[in-house]
Design an enzyme around this catalytic site. Structure first.
Site, PDB file in Angstrom:
ATOM      1  N   ASP A  83       0.856  -1.174   0.000  1.00  0.00           N
ATOM      2  CA  ASP A  83       0.000   0.000   0.000  1.00  0.00           C
ATOM      3  C   ASP A  83       0.896   1.228   0.000  1.00  0.00           C
ATOM      4  O   ASP A  83       2.050   1.177   0.428  1.00  0.00           O
ATOM      5  CB  ASP A  83      -0.912  -0.029   1.232  1.00  0.00           C
ATOM      6  CG  ASP A  83      -2.127   0.871   1.072  1.00  0.00           C
ATOM      7  OD1 ASP A  83      -2.208   1.581   0.043  1.00  0.00           O
ATOM      8  OD2 ASP A  83      -2.977   0.865   1.959  1.00  0.00           O
ATOM      9  N   ASP A 143      -7.864  -7.427   1.297  1.00  0.00           N
ATOM     10  CA  ASP A 143      -6.933  -7.458   2.425  1.00  0.00           C
ATOM     11  C   ASP A 143      -7.589  -6.837   3.635  1.00  0.00           C
ATOM     12  O   ASP A 143      -8.518  -6.036   3.504  1.00  0.00           O
ATOM     13  CB  ASP A 143      -5.639  -6.703   2.103  1.00  0.00           C
ATOM     14  CG  ASP A 143      -5.819  -5.185   2.258  1.00  0.00           C
ATOM     15  OD1 ASP A 143      -5.573  -4.664   3.361  1.00  0.00           O
ATOM     16  OD2 ASP A 143      -6.234  -4.526   1.283  1.00  0.00           O
ATOM     17  N   CYS A 151     -12.833 -27.865   9.992  1.00  0.00           N
ATOM     18  CA  CYS A 151     -11.882 -26.863   9.531  1.00  0.00           C
ATOM     19  C   CYS A 151     -10.565 -27.522   9.153  1.00  0.00           C
ATOM     20  O   CYS A 151     -10.074 -28.407   9.868  1.00  0.00           O
ATOM     21  CB  CYS A 151     -11.660 -25.803  10.601  1.00  0.00           C
ATOM     22  SG  CYS A 151     -10.408 -24.564  10.173  1.00  0.00           S
ATOM     23  N   CYS A 171      -7.615 -25.880   8.893  1.00  0.00           N
ATOM     24  CA  CYS A 171      -6.445 -25.105   9.313  1.00  0.00           C
ATOM     25  C   CYS A 171      -5.549 -25.971  10.186  1.00  0.00           C
ATOM     26  O   CYS A 171      -6.001 -26.944  10.804  1.00  0.00           O
ATOM     27  CB  CYS A 171      -6.877 -23.849  10.075  1.00  0.00           C
ATOM     28  SG  CYS A 171      -7.289 -24.116  11.821  1.00  0.00           S
ATOM     29  N   CYS A 180      -6.844 -26.596  13.938  1.00  0.00           N
ATOM     30  CA  CYS A 180      -7.913 -27.586  14.104  1.00  0.00           C
ATOM     31  C   CYS A 180      -7.421 -28.988  13.739  1.00  0.00           C
ATOM     32  O   CYS A 180      -7.805 -29.969  14.387  1.00  0.00           O
ATOM     33  CB  CYS A 180      -9.123 -27.203  13.258  1.00  0.00           C
ATOM     34  SG  CYS A 180      -9.991 -25.723  13.866  1.00  0.00           S
ATOM     35  N   HIS A 189      -5.862 -19.921  12.247  1.00  0.00           N
ATOM     36  CA  HIS A 189      -7.248 -20.336  12.025  1.00  0.00           C
ATOM     37  C   HIS A 189      -8.054 -19.242  11.329  1.00  0.00           C
ATOM     38  O   HIS A 189      -8.752 -19.501  10.330  1.00  0.00           O
ATOM     39  CB  HIS A 189      -7.923 -20.694  13.351  1.00  0.00           C
ATOM     40  CG  HIS A 189      -9.394 -20.938  13.201  1.00  0.00           C
ATOM     41  ND1 HIS A 189      -9.908 -22.151  12.789  1.00  0.00           N
ATOM     42  CD2 HIS A 189     -10.469 -20.115  13.363  1.00  0.00           C
ATOM     43  CE1 HIS A 189     -11.223 -22.069  12.712  1.00  0.00           C
ATOM     44  NE2 HIS A 189     -11.592 -20.841  13.058  1.00  0.00           N
TER      45      HIS A 189
END
Length: 408
Positions: free
Chosen positions: A100, A298, A334, A336, A339, A370
């Protein structure tokens, strides 16, 4: 293929794979010197060139495609980053990156930024007292006082482009003036005209330096215009005719206006260039953004809220601080790492509440992984739904289930 060979053989480009019938949304691929980004996609925010409390290996493990960093925060390290070959190498991410311009961060020191009293009633939004501001807008840029050093500094489109080209991300944002909800129509006209002049300066300076590190660095123009349709459409037409590689969709507006503002902008922008929606990550915002033509997103919220105990699930948010002795996973099904490793809500709550700093840092890492994976998976599923021609059904099913369990 080595990283150098890959960079030298790839200039920035965008291709559309499939469109949402009757809408502006699409699935595509952004080709960059450091790899491809399959869109829609969420870019993880590493403001200082890293994700807080996560390693780059952990970032890769959640299937992140790109990292967004900030030109303002990295400005004093830009020469060091250039010496190491650019942001991807310096950070050890070695994948697609975006920076940015830093305009938002500079202006958040006071100039042009309103204090939001209510998101429901615009007449309850006021700008900060001029006496308290650390930043002032001028015709050529922003004069500001660094809040950490007390030094007087200046960043305008020229300086921002030079900084970003030294940092060397694959995608840069032009320098723009962000107005606030408290600014009226007349001031938005003035600020927008200034942003459009800065857009041309950004382009001119960027062209001088976009190959300085040996690979092409792309530049996105940033659309402002507040909540007014005529301003949004006119600036989209003007910037759409300029030689930008893509576009950033920014500005201050109420959440309820997101869909129509994106519609106004994306109806005017060239279809064959990518669009990045700045600073949003709520599931409904992302799905509306995708539907209305945004390709990448984002936001700092997934990791910031994770650190404060707010966990994302398909059933809404979970306050991990209230999960003492719970044997539930953060979210059943999940994928991730947190998990998959079997961490329970109770265990994570204990880590967050621990007096041991190492325990809390472990929690920050696990929770951040997560939440980021949750948002990344949302964009992956949305992309697949577009490709298979069922996005409208996917969006409805996701939000019906989400809001059945969670009310904002």
């Amino acid at each position: 293929m080595s990283k150098t060979e890959y960079k030298n053989g790839n200039k920035f480009s965008f291709e559309i794979v499939e469109r949402i019938p009757g809408e502006l949304g699409r699935a595509g691929v952004i080709h960059t010197p450091h790899g491809d980004i399959k869109t829609p996609a969420f870019m993880c925010v590493g403001t200082h060139g890293h994700i807080k409390f996560m390693s780059m290996d952990e970032l890769r493990s959640i299937n992140a495609q790109a990292m967004l960093s900030n030109g303002y925060h990295l400005r004093n390290k830009s020469y060091e980053i250039a010496a190491e070959g650019g942001l991807a190498e310096w950070s050890d991410w070695n994948g697609p990156t975006l920076t940015d311009s830093g305009g938002f961060q500079v202006m958040s020191l006071g100039s042009g930024m309103g204090k939001v009293v209510s998101m429901d009633r615009e007449n309850e939004v006021v700008n900060s007292d001029p006496k308290e501001r650390l930043a002032t807008v001028t015709e050529t840029g922003i004069e500001f006082t660094d809040p950490f050093t007390g030094q007087e500094e200046f960043i305008g489109p020229k300086e921002s482009m030079e900084i970003q080209c030294r940092i060397g991300a694959d995608i840069h944002m032009a320098f723009d003036e962000l107005t606030s909800l408290a600014d009226d129509y007349d001031y938005n006209v003035e600020a927008l005209e200034r942003t459009e002049r800065w857009a041309q300066v950004s382009l001119d300076v960027h062209k001088e330096h976009c190959m300085d590190l040996g690979y092409y660095q792309a530049l996105y123009g940033v659309l402002q215009g507040g909540r007014w349709e005529d301003l949004r459409r006119s600036t989209a037409k003007k910037l759409g005719q300029m030689d930008f590689d893509g576009y950033g969709l920014g500005g201050a507006f109420l959440k309820s206006q997101l869909g129509e503002i994106l519609q106004w902008c994306d109806e005017e922008l060239p279809e064959n260039k990518p669009r990045h929606l700045l600073g949003l990550s709520r599931p409904d915002d992302i799905l509306i953004g995708i539907e209305k033509g945004a390709d990448t997103f984002d936001c700092v919220a997934p990791t910031r809220e994770a650190r404060h105990g707010r966990i994302y699930t398909r059933n809404g948010y979970v306050n991990i601080k209230k999960c003492k002795d719970s044997n539930e996973l953060l979210e059943e099904g999940c994928d991730c790492p947190t998990c998959q490793e079997g961490w329970t809500r109770g265990q994570l709550r204990d880590l967050l509440k621990s007096d041991n700093p190492e325990d809390r840092m472990k929690y920050f890492s696990l929770a951040s992984q997560h939440n980021l994976r949750y948002i990344i998976r949302l964009t992956e599923e949305a992309r697949q739904a577009i490709v298979e021609g069922r996005f409208a059904e996917y969006k409805k099913d996701f939000l019906d289930h989400y809001y059945k369990h969670h009310k904002h």
